[in-house]
Scaffold this active site. Sequence first.
Site, PDB file in Angstrom:
ATOM      1  N   LYS A   1      12.828  -6.880  14.954  1.00  0.00           N
ATOM      2  CA  LYS A   1      13.805  -6.998  13.866  1.00  0.00           C
ATOM      3  C   LYS A   1      14.984  -7.888  14.273  1.00  0.00           C
ATOM      4  CE  LYS A   1      11.596  -4.412  10.862  1.00  0.00           C
ATOM      5  NZ  LYS A   1      10.967  -5.000   9.676  1.00  0.00           N
TER       6      LYS A   1
ATOM      7  N   SER B   1       0.825  -1.226   0.000  1.00  0.00           N
ATOM      8  CA  SER B   1       0.000   0.000   0.000  1.00  0.00           C
ATOM      9  C   SER B   1       0.848   1.259   0.000  1.00  0.00           C
ATOM     10  CB  SER B   1      -0.931   0.008   1.223  1.00  0.00           C
ATOM     11  OG  SER B   1      -0.162   0.079   2.401  1.00  0.00           O
TER      12      SER B   1
HETATM   13  N1  LIG Z   1      11.268   3.421   6.077  1.00  0.00           N
HETATM   14  C1  LIG Z   1      12.343   3.124   6.758  1.00  0.00           C
HETATM   15  O1  LIG Z   1      13.142   4.036   7.066  1.00  0.00           O
HETATM   16  C2  LIG Z   1      12.632   1.698   7.158  1.00  0.00           C
HETATM   17  C3  LIG Z   1      13.876   1.432   7.727  1.00  0.00           C
HETATM   18  C4  LIG Z   1      14.186   0.130   8.088  1.00  0.00           C
HETATM   19  C5  LIG Z   1      13.297  -0.896   7.858  1.00  0.00           C
HETATM   20  N2  LIG Z   1      12.092  -0.635   7.306  1.00  0.00           N
HETATM   21  C6  LIG Z   1      11.198  -1.785   7.072  1.00  0.00           C
HETATM   22  O2  LIG Z   1      10.754  -1.787   5.729  1.00  0.00           O
HETATM   23  C7  LIG Z   1       9.499  -2.446   5.632  1.00  0.00           C
HETATM   24  C8  LIG Z   1       8.525  -1.574   4.870  1.00  0.00           C
HETATM   25  O3  LIG Z   1       8.291  -0.389   5.628  1.00  0.00           O
HETATM   26  P1  LIG Z   1       7.989   1.030   4.984  1.00  0.00           P
HETATM   27  O4  LIG Z   1       9.021   1.954   5.500  1.00  0.00           O
HETATM   28  O5  LIG Z   1       7.763   0.901   3.529  1.00  0.00           O
HETATM   29  O6  LIG Z   1       6.655   1.397   5.789  1.00  0.00           O
HETATM   30  P2  LIG Z   1       5.186   1.719   5.356  1.00  0.00           P
HETATM   31  O7  LIG Z   1       5.152   2.713   4.248  1.00  0.00           O
HETATM   32  O8  LIG Z   1       4.509   2.043   6.648  1.00  0.00           O
HETATM   33  O9  LIG Z   1       4.629   0.321   4.769  1.00  0.00           O
HETATM   34  C9  LIG Z   1       4.351  -0.754   5.615  1.00  0.00           C
HETATM   35  C10 LIG Z   1       3.477  -1.743   4.861  1.00  0.00           C
HETATM   36  O10 LIG Z   1       3.204  -2.859   5.731  1.00  0.00           O
HETATM   37  C11 LIG Z   1       1.798  -3.103   5.728  1.00  0.00           C
HETATM   38  N3  LIG Z   1       1.341  -3.720   6.969  1.00  0.00           N
HETATM   39  C12 LIG Z   1       1.390  -3.208   8.227  1.00  0.00           C
HETATM   40  N4  LIG Z   1       0.815  -4.063   9.084  1.00  0.00           N
HETATM   41  C13 LIG Z   1       0.390  -5.139   8.366  1.00  0.00           C
HETATM   42  C14 LIG Z   1      -0.297  -6.349   8.666  1.00  0.00           C
HETATM   43  N5  LIG Z   1      -0.693  -6.654   9.924  1.00  0.00           N
HETATM   44  N6  LIG Z   1      -0.545  -7.217   7.671  1.00  0.00           N
HETATM   45  C15 LIG Z   1      -0.188  -6.933   6.408  1.00  0.00           C
HETATM   46  N7  LIG Z   1       0.438  -5.809   6.036  1.00  0.00           N
HETATM   47  C16 LIG Z   1       0.717  -4.915   7.007  1.00  0.00           C
HETATM   48  C17 LIG Z   1       1.177  -1.720   5.543  1.00  0.00           C
HETATM   49  O11 LIG Z   1      -0.159  -1.861   5.111  1.00  0.00           O
HETATM   50  P3  LIG Z   1      -1.346  -0.869   5.604  1.00  0.00           P
HETATM   51  O12 LIG Z   1      -1.358   0.278   4.642  1.00  0.00           O
HETATM   52  O13 LIG Z   1      -2.558  -1.707   5.534  1.00  0.00           O
HETATM   53  O14 LIG Z   1      -1.012  -0.426   7.006  1.00  0.00           O
HETATM   54  C18 LIG Z   1       2.106  -1.149   4.478  1.00  0.00           C
HETATM   55  O15 LIG Z   1       1.743  -1.625   3.209  1.00  0.00           O
HETATM   56  C19 LIG Z   1       9.060  -2.715   7.074  1.00  0.00           C
HETATM   57  O16 LIG Z   1       9.356  -4.059   7.416  1.00  0.00           O
HETATM   58  C20 LIG Z   1       9.909  -1.757   7.882  1.00  0.00           C
HETATM   59  O17 LIG Z   1      10.102  -2.175   9.214  1.00  0.00           O
HETATM   60  C21 LIG Z   1      11.729   0.640   6.953  1.00  0.00           C
END
Ligand SMILES: NC(=O)c1ccc[n+]([C@@H]2O[C@H](COP(=O)([O-])OP(=O)(O)OC[C@H]3O[C@@H](n4cnc5c(N)ncnc54)[C@H](OP(=O)(O)O)[C@@H]3O)[C@@H](O)[C@H]2O)c1
Length: 276
Positions: free
Chosen positions: A145, A11
């Site tokens: 993590k 999303s």
């Molecule tokens: N951005 C950063 O700086 C960063 C850094 C290190 C690691 N990460 C990791 O990268 C990954 C992606 O994160 P992002 O930064 O792209 O964040 P994001 O934009 O918040 O995206 C998170 C995604 O996970 C989905 N999600 C959350 N809870 C869920 C559930 N119970 N079941 C299924 N889907 C679910 C969300 O869907 P909904 O829209 O339905 O909530 C959304 O599509 C994560 O594992 C995060 O921990 C991110």
Amino acid sequence: MNKVILITGISSGFGKETAKLLAARGHTVYGTLRKEAEKIDKVNVLQLDLTNYDSIKKAVKSVLVKEGRIDVLINNAGAHTGGPVETAPDEHIRLQMETNFLGMVRLTKEVLPIMREQGQGRIINFSSIGGLMGLPFQGFYSASKFAIEGFSEALRMEIARFKIKVVVINPGDFHTSNSANRRNFLAPSTPGDPWHDHFRKSLSIIEHDESHGWDPSVLAKKIARIVETRYPKQRYIIASFEQKLAVLLKYILPAKWFMKILASHYGLILNPPMKA
Ligand SMILES: NC(=O)c1ccc[n+]([C@@H]2O[C@H](COP(=O)([O-])OP(=O)(O)OC[C@H]3O[C@@H](n4cnc5c(N)ncnc54)[C@H](OP(=O)(O)O)[C@@H]3O)[C@@H](O)[C@H]2O)c1
């Protein structure tokens, strides 16, 4: 070669950019959502909530029925909580571990027999820099993590003989929806309590770092290379020079020194001022 790819959480953020890019590069992409979202060209959408085991089973089954195989599983979806450990509500802790760890494990377990039968596969697990060092006021996020790190390391050895590779991704700060999503799951803290000043200061630094982070399309390009390369590495740290340096320092410096450096980045006072 065209691969059948299942990626969670398309999303927003990394999931959205990665699904879009992989589909544009000719792969057959199945991306998961919890609720209605903007359509992505050539990406097949599946309903999946990592906290709902039935939805995991259904999603995997529907890819198998349509494609007969799953070459790559990208465990991207993740929840973000924040706040002082002492005040974190149980439901936030449960949500954090259920989503980032247990849900990811359940999905991986559903996909494993398929990859084992087909004699090949690739599992790409999203950890974080927070999976390599505990981050203050993100204790349960870091814990989830760290769990992914241990799980991935163990799994890699168990399944290597079936030609299934496990890759861990450690992104640094990227500008996605994670800051906004975290705001929905902040542990309570009110002015005057022992946590408030430190927590608010740290949170503003965390959010500043994220909002000045790289665009998620940078990471999507890297993931596309990891999907397509014949010999992927076990780990990719995709982060700024400073964050990569922090990872290195954690392993070479005495723990107390490293803690001081990290605490100072997050504006934390480690020792109480001397009483007069
Ligand atoms: N951005 C950063 O700086 C960063 C850094 C290190 C690691 N990460 C990791 O990268 C990954 C992606 O994160 P992002 O930064 O792209 O964040 P994001 O934009 O918040 O995206 C998170 C995604 O996970 C989905 N999600 C959350 N809870 C869920 C559930 N119970 N079941 C299924 N889907 C679910 C969300 O869907 P909904 O829209 O339905 O909530 C959304 O599509 C994560 O594992 C995060 O921990 C991110």
